[in-house]
Write a protein that holds these residues in place. Structure first.
Motif, PDB file in Angstrom:
ATOM      1  N   ARG A 183       1.710   4.348  -3.397  1.00 29.23           N
ATOM      2  CA  ARG A 183       1.244   5.733  -3.277  1.00 29.23           C
ATOM      3  C   ARG A 183       1.781   6.593  -4.411  1.00 29.23           C
ATOM      4  O   ARG A 183       2.954   6.504  -4.779  1.00 29.23           O
ATOM      5  CB  ARG A 183       1.676   6.321  -1.930  1.00 29.23           C
ATOM      6  CG  ARG A 183       0.920   5.746  -0.776  1.00 29.23           C
ATOM      7  CD  ARG A 183       1.368   6.227   0.573  1.00 29.23           C
ATOM      8  NE  ARG A 183       1.879   7.592   0.576  1.00 29.23           N
ATOM      9  CZ  ARG A 183       2.376   8.170   1.655  1.00 29.23           C
ATOM     10  NH1 ARG A 183       2.442   7.510   2.791  1.00 29.23           N
ATOM     11  NH2 ARG A 183       2.826   9.395   1.605  1.00 29.23           N
ATOM     12  N   ASP A 184       0.928   7.447  -4.929  1.00 29.50           N
ATOM     13  CA  ASP A 184       1.304   8.337  -6.032  1.00 29.50           C
ATOM     14  C   ASP A 184       2.116   9.545  -5.574  1.00 29.50           C
ATOM     15  O   ASP A 184       2.773  10.183  -6.396  1.00 29.50           O
ATOM     16  CB  ASP A 184       0.052   8.832  -6.769  1.00 29.50           C
ATOM     17  CG  ASP A 184      -0.658   7.721  -7.511  1.00 29.50           C
ATOM     18  OD1 ASP A 184       0.019   6.741  -7.895  1.00 29.50           O
ATOM     19  OD2 ASP A 184      -1.879   7.829  -7.690  1.00 29.50           O
ATOM     20  N   ASP A 185       2.075   9.850  -4.284  1.00 29.46           N
ATOM     21  CA  ASP A 185       2.793  11.032  -3.802  1.00 29.46           C
ATOM     22  C   ASP A 185       4.268  10.752  -3.496  1.00 29.46           C
ATOM     23  O   ASP A 185       5.000  11.660  -3.124  1.00 29.46           O
ATOM     24  CB  ASP A 185       2.100  11.624  -2.574  1.00 29.46           C
ATOM     25  CG  ASP A 185       2.075  10.675  -1.388  1.00 29.46           C
ATOM     26  OD1 ASP A 185       1.981   9.452  -1.608  1.00 29.46           O
ATOM     27  OD2 ASP A 185       2.123  11.163  -0.244  1.00 29.46           O
TER      28      ASP A 185
ATOM     29  N   GLU B 294       0.828  -1.206   0.000  1.00 32.76           N
ATOM     30  CA  GLU B 294       0.000   0.000   0.000  1.00 32.76           C
ATOM     31  C   GLU B 294       0.863   1.257   0.000  1.00 32.76           C
ATOM     32  O   GLU B 294       0.620   2.194  -0.768  1.00 32.76           O
ATOM     33  CB  GLU B 294      -0.918  -0.017   1.222  1.00 32.76           C
ATOM     34  CG  GLU B 294      -1.866   1.153   1.303  1.00 32.76           C
ATOM     35  CD  GLU B 294      -2.756   1.098   2.535  1.00 32.76           C
ATOM     36  OE1 GLU B 294      -3.178   2.174   2.990  1.00 32.76           O
ATOM     37  OE2 GLU B 294      -3.024  -0.006   3.049  1.00 32.76           O
ATOM     38  N   VAL B 295       1.869   1.278   0.851  1.00 32.66           N
ATOM     39  CA  VAL B 295       2.761   2.445   0.926  1.00 32.66           C
ATOM     40  C   VAL B 295       3.506   2.637  -0.393  1.00 32.66           C
ATOM     41  O   VAL B 295       3.569   3.743  -0.923  1.00 32.66           O
ATOM     42  CB  VAL B 295       3.765   2.303   2.092  1.00 32.66           C
ATOM     43  CG1 VAL B 295       4.877   3.328   1.993  1.00 32.66           C
ATOM     44  CG2 VAL B 295       3.044   2.422   3.426  1.00 32.66           C
TER      45      VAL B 295
END
Length: 84
Positions: free
Chosen positions: A51-53, A47-48
């Protein structure tokens, strides 16, 4: 379930004892906790890293920190397409 700890599998004894000490419980419970922890932490790591950021560099740094040789390998890839 029985886990062979004799002969070439003797190293498993140390691993199982270390995990029991880590979780501060008996060997059976320690193996169960470790098994559950492994798939739960894997979900969170994925999940981490999705991330798109985060930049690809940040993802690579995170992967390098969490990498456990021959146990937990993380490969980060990014597809770049150039059209003319």
């Amino acid at each position: 379930m029985r886990i062979r700890e004799d002969g070439k599998h003797a190293h498993r004894t140390d691993t199982i004892e270390q995990v029991a000490e880590f979780w501060e419980c008996n060997k059976t419970k320690a193996l169960m906790r470790s098994a559950e922890f492994s798939w739960r932490i894997d979900e969170r790591i994925r999940e981490v890293l999705s991330r798109d950021d985060l930049t690809i560099r940040q993802k690579l740094e995170i992967a390098k920190i969490l990498h456990v040789p021959n146990i937990y390998e993380i490969n980060i890839g990014e597809t770049v397409e150039v059209k003319k």
